[in-house]
Design a protein around this motif. Sequence first.
Motif, PDB file in Angstrom:
ATOM      1  N   ASN B  51       0.822  -1.205   0.000  1.00 39.74           N
ATOM      2  CA  ASN B  51       0.000   0.000   0.000  1.00 39.74           C
ATOM      3  C   ASN B  51       0.862   1.264   0.000  1.00 39.74           C
ATOM      4  OD1 ASN B  51      -2.289  -1.580   0.070  1.00 39.74           O
ATOM      5  ND2 ASN B  51      -2.638  -1.335   2.262  1.00 39.74           N
ATOM      6  N   LEU B  56      -1.339   3.998  -2.023  1.00 42.68           N
ATOM      7  CA  LEU B  56      -2.715   3.854  -1.528  1.00 42.68           C
ATOM      8  C   LEU B  56      -2.784   4.358  -0.096  1.00 42.68           C
ATOM      9  CD1 LEU B  56      -3.830   0.359  -2.848  1.00 42.68           C
ATOM     10  CD2 LEU B  56      -5.027   2.505  -3.188  1.00 42.68           C
ATOM     11  N   ASP B  57      -1.681   4.300   0.564  1.00 40.27           N
ATOM     12  CA  ASP B  57      -1.609   4.723   1.959  1.00 40.27           C
ATOM     13  C   ASP B  57      -0.347   5.554   2.128  1.00 40.27           C
ATOM     14  OD1 ASP B  57      -1.852   2.885   5.145  1.00 40.27           O
ATOM     15  OD2 ASP B  57      -2.286   4.963   4.582  1.00 40.27           O
ATOM     16  N   VAL B  76      -4.990  13.067  -1.545  1.00 42.53           N
ATOM     17  CA  VAL B  76      -5.555  11.845  -2.105  1.00 42.53           C
ATOM     18  C   VAL B  76      -5.541  11.861  -3.631  1.00 42.53           C
ATOM     19  CG1 VAL B  76      -7.712  10.524  -2.335  1.00 42.53           C
ATOM     20  CG2 VAL B  76      -7.006  11.370  -0.107  1.00 42.53           C
ATOM     21  N   GLU B  77      -5.892  12.990  -4.210  1.00 39.13           N
ATOM     22  CA  GLU B  77      -5.950  13.051  -5.681  1.00 39.13           C
ATOM     23  C   GLU B  77      -4.561  13.018  -6.292  1.00 39.13           C
ATOM     24  OE1 GLU B  77      -9.505  12.212  -5.651  1.00 39.13           O
ATOM     25  OE2 GLU B  77      -8.658  12.593  -7.627  1.00 39.13           O
ATOM     26  N   THR B  80      -3.579   9.506  -6.222  1.00 41.86           N
ATOM     27  CA  THR B  80      -4.298   8.786  -7.279  1.00 41.86           C
ATOM     28  C   THR B  80      -3.642   9.040  -8.628  1.00 41.86           C
ATOM     29  OG1 THR B  80      -6.349   9.066  -6.036  1.00 41.86           O
ATOM     30  CG2 THR B  80      -6.555   8.435  -8.342  1.00 41.86           C
ATOM     31  N   ARG B  83      -0.564   7.030  -8.987  1.00 42.93           N
ATOM     32  CA  ARG B  83      -0.899   5.635  -9.297  1.00 42.93           C
ATOM     33  C   ARG B  83      -1.307   5.491 -10.745  1.00 42.93           C
ATOM     34  NH1 ARG B  83      -3.569   5.503  -4.810  1.00 42.93           N
ATOM     35  NH2 ARG B  83      -5.650   5.678  -5.747  1.00 42.93           N
ATOM     36  N   ARG B  84      -2.062   6.443 -11.198  1.00 45.15           N
ATOM     37  CA  ARG B  84      -2.569   6.384 -12.571  1.00 45.15           C
ATOM     38  C   ARG B  84      -1.418   6.414 -13.558  1.00 45.15           C
ATOM     39  NH1 ARG B  84      -6.267  10.005 -11.948  1.00 45.15           N
ATOM     40  NH2 ARG B  84      -5.153  11.837 -12.654  1.00 45.15           N
ATOM     41  N   TYR B  89      -1.890  -2.604 -11.184  1.00 45.61           N
ATOM     42  CA  TYR B  89      -2.248  -3.376  -9.992  1.00 45.61           C
ATOM     43  C   TYR B  89      -2.964  -4.655 -10.393  1.00 45.61           C
ATOM     44  CZ  TYR B  89      -2.628  -3.199  -4.906  1.00 45.61           C
ATOM     45  OH  TYR B  89      -2.451  -3.424  -3.576  1.00 45.61           O
ATOM     46  N   PHE B  91      -5.073  -7.802  -8.583  1.00 48.36           N
ATOM     47  CA  PHE B  91      -5.691  -8.180  -7.315  1.00 48.36           C
ATOM     48  C   PHE B  91      -5.810  -9.692  -7.202  1.00 48.36           C
ATOM     49  CE2 PHE B  91      -7.076  -3.930  -6.274  1.00 48.36           C
ATOM     50  CZ  PHE B  91      -7.223  -3.313  -7.497  1.00 48.36           C
ATOM     51  N   GLU B 111      -8.265   4.587 -21.146  1.00 45.78           N
ATOM     52  CA  GLU B 111      -8.994   5.867 -21.170  1.00 45.78           C
ATOM     53  C   GLU B 111      -8.646   6.713 -19.952  1.00 45.78           C
ATOM     54  OE1 GLU B 111     -13.183   5.400 -21.618  1.00 45.78           O
ATOM     55  OE2 GLU B 111     -13.033   4.643 -23.664  1.00 45.78           O
ATOM     56  N   LEU B 112      -8.232   6.058 -18.873  1.00 50.57           N
ATOM     57  CA  LEU B 112      -7.863   6.825 -17.681  1.00 50.57           C
ATOM     58  C   LEU B 112      -6.588   7.620 -17.907  1.00 50.57           C
ATOM     59  CD1 LEU B 112      -8.455   4.264 -14.757  1.00 50.57           C
ATOM     60  CD2 LEU B 112      -9.877   6.203 -15.414  1.00 50.57           C
ATOM     61  N   LYS B 157      -1.572   0.730 -19.350  1.00 46.15           N
ATOM     62  CA  LYS B 157      -1.042   2.101 -19.407  1.00 46.15           C
ATOM     63  C   LYS B 157       0.487   2.120 -19.363  1.00 46.15           C
ATOM     64  CE  LYS B 157      -2.173   2.234 -14.538  1.00 46.15           C
ATOM     65  NZ  LYS B 157      -2.881   2.862 -13.449  1.00 46.15           N
TER      66      LYS B 157
END
Lengths: 840, 257
Positions: B51, B56-57, B76-77, B80, B83-84, B89, B91, B111-112, B157
């Motif tokens: 994390n 994430l953390d 937070v953004e 993010t 990460r983007r 990732y 899972f 698209e992200l 990506k």
Amino acid sequence: MKLRRAALGWSWRRLVSWLKLLLRPLKWLLLLPLLPLVLLWRRLPQLEPRMRVLLLRRMLRSLWRIRFRTGVMLLLIVITTLTGVMMAEFSRNGDAIYGEFYGETNLADLVVSTEDQYQPAANFSAACAAFGAAEVCETRLALDAQFLRDDGEWIAATLYGHAGSPAISSLWFSEGRAASSAGEAVIDRHVQEELGVGLGDTVTVSLAGKMQNYTVVGVANSPHHLFYVASSRTLIPQEGAYAVLYLPVAALAADAGLEPESRNMLLLDLPGTPAYDLQDTNEDEGVALRELKWELASALRDEGVEGALVGDRGSIHSVELLRQDLEGSRKSIPMTIFLLGAVSALVLAISMERLIRTQYREIAVMRALGFSAVEVRNHYLLVPLLLGSVGVTLGVALGAWFSVGMTSFYFDQWGIPLVRVAHYPDLWLAVAAGVMAIVMLFSLRPALHASRLTPLEVMGQREIKRTQAWAQRLTAWMPVTMGLGVRSTFRKPRRLLLTVAALGLALVILGGWLLTMSSMTGFMRDSLTEVEQWDAQAVFMPQQEQQMRSWAANHSGLEAEWVSVLPGSPAGDDRTFMVWGVGQFGDGGMHGFRLTEGELPQAGAQPVEVLVDQGVAEFLEWEPGEVVIVEIAGTAVEVRVTGITLELTRTLWLHRDDLVAITGWEMVNLVMLRNVDDAALEELEQQALVTRHDDLVAAFDSSMEKYQAIIYTFLVIGAAIAIAVLVNTLIINLTERDAELATLRVLGASKWRLSGVLLVEHAIIGLAGGVIGVAVAIAASRWMVAVFTTWLFHFPLFIDWMVALYLFLFILIAALATTLIGTWRIRRMDLVKSIQEFSQ
Amino acid sequence: MSLVVLEGVSRIYEMGGERIHALDDFSLTVEEGAIVLLVGPSGSGKTTLLNMISALDAPTSGSYHFGGELVPHDDVEAMTAFRRRNVGYVFQFFNLLGDLTALENILLVQELTSGRDEPRAKELLALVGLAGLEERFPSEMSGGQQQRVAIARSLAKTPRLLLGDEPTGNLDSETTRQVMEVLVDACRAEKITAVLVSHDHALERYATRVISIDSGKLVEDRPGELATVKGAVKEAGRSSRKALKSLAEKARQFSQR
């Protein structure tokens, strides 16, 4: 034409009648869904008591965890029960209040009127004796006059003269005593409240062209004037525009220049309270009374009383209007409870489904540990049981509290002196049982679904739902993020259907009410502003015609249209309408006609051509071209209906010359005026009952303002329900996608991109909900109009498309606004916790 | 070059009045191109470390640099966005979006960031051995196939770092082997650094480095099997067999034309 009329309301009225007939014996079946509750209670002892407490504690904690949704469900149940109890108690209290007041004042069972054809009292008494069926008979003298207000304005007045202490339709005194000698008068309590006149004051009245002064010795209410309007043609009370006085009959006759024994009213009290034909039902409740009325009419003729109109309580304008008003509220109670209950129950069912889905694994564990399917089912039935019990209890308490305010507010409006508000536990029980029954019924399915889950079904695999194939094809060309929103919406069609159904039901109340009210108020306002092209209208006695014409001649420049207005009725029917003999139809006439079918009548045709208003046409099923028999001022005649027009009251229109030909009586008793100045009107007010157009419109606006509190209450309730349903369901949709949204966040999607996905989803729900909601609201308003319109109060339904658009936008905007909740949830998302949950 | 540099990172949670040191003064450097396996017992801090690395953390103390730059830890953004741009990732339970096909799951991630690139998405599916299954939905695939789609998605990506939290935890041994081979091949082909968390020591054969962690502390840091000569030979053999297999398949298709 028939199809169009069907579209306007005929088929809806019949459908409502059939439904009522069908449902009447079935109402007891409403208690049937309570049977599972009984069975549930019988099953519960099978569980060990501590286990039951543990399960109960578990359920309470589950409900607390989703406390926002729990709150919404509870609120909906409370609103349903509250509304049901409030309306039911109001309705029953209304019956009791009217019953008590009419009982205390001994409201007449039969009323005979000869209008301005005065008869010796002895003739009336002889007729009564010959009739023989009455316990008591009393004569009265009722005269129109003008009353001088403190500000110098003359207003319409009615003076009643009675002999001794009336035993029928007596006065309910709030102050003072009965007038016993010349120069004394009792005023109606409305006069005291609206004009500020009190005991000991001297009032001036113009009676038969002479000024009279009276000392006020008493203030009282009459059962004939609770709904306080100057004319039975009026549906809108005008504050400070009317005065009623009660005097000794001998003094009144003398003041009016009449013989001391002159009378024009006979009141009869029959044994018991015989039923009379209600104008708003299809059955004839007064068959026995009709025969008595014929006998009385015959007895009156035999005693030389000609032109007598024999009526029952239904012909007393105030009594009938207030009865129908209360009846309208009563009619709406069952459907309102059902609709509100259905909305609450649907929302509860959706929430229960979601709760059960989040607890699949726990259910699997319970079943693996040995809980039976029945025990699981009963455990989840605790949800509606707990919420329903708390909700109906709160709802009953609040409903009983609000019913006091509603009842007092409503009856204070009419100035009814006796307002005793009682509470009725049997109504509480009936409403609570009805609501619980609906709630339990809708909750059965999710509970049964939970009970049928097996451990293998739940634990074997993670459930992956896929989208509908058509949704995939539809969205294949879109950016994936946008397409995801569309597909998510249609992933669970049953959930979507339930959401839209609940929203549609919620809009029955808000939308149906809004469309009906806008149609009614719009129609009434248009009737006053666009149809009535006069500046003032004066009603006078036929004997005053010469006087009126002289007055008009003395005021050059004014336009006058002379009209004959007489009472009429369909042959063999107790319902009455006013017959207007006008000088002119079409351009130039001061009363505009809004033809919905047919054409204007021609003068001199055989049979006589008439226009009828839409209410008359609908209730009597008359069509243009049809020849019917009507009675006009006691004369039966065949007439041809040429057209149907929209009017506020029940009316029949024909050329004045044709009316003269029918009755043999050349007279006018009403004049419509244009281009008349205030000074001329003030002069006229001393001789006739004058209504100014501007005052009428102002009175209507004022009446609407008084009712705003009630109207807005229903609107707010409807809007709150609609928003609660929408927000609750959309939040459930959001929580279902927590894993999906968390995954996208971990992969790097920004909250705004995800909000965009949610926005698409909510836009679809908003659009679908808005369209269906508006359709349902239109259907609901048609139903409301079909149920609530009566012979006395009828209005057509015109859909105000702007209101419909506002409803649509309300739903759409509310749905889009819920995206903010989604954005807030995304922002608050604990991704670390989500990652942990992914691994579990 | 060092891609991931953690220095003295600690993460402390408050839980029920107690302070839990999930990570305790942890330092780690991961070179570009490495395939790192984090192992340790349950509650050792593996996931917490992952994390931290994925932003994430945020650490309670210490610093985290990625590619020489300080990684955001209080917005937070911004985290993010990091990460983007940089992290793929995978899972344990795949976490594919059920409403989207295999291809669309990959297009979504594209698209992200850079925008839709369908040929590239198909190429990635082919890379993980799922050519021809573009239009399948997750519900129509086996667990192994779903995880391969998840791997392809994580590469969509072209991240610099691929993270996997128990990527084979939900798979049987044969499928685990297939998935890990696919993952390793994909990382090598795309030149992506990978950090995987697992309790399964059998995955060591796929790693260039194995880090053992317990109670939030580094216990052991040793080369993985892939970094040894034996491992390299094995890997070469496997790669050759795969290449030969691919060649044979192409020859067969050629002969059929």
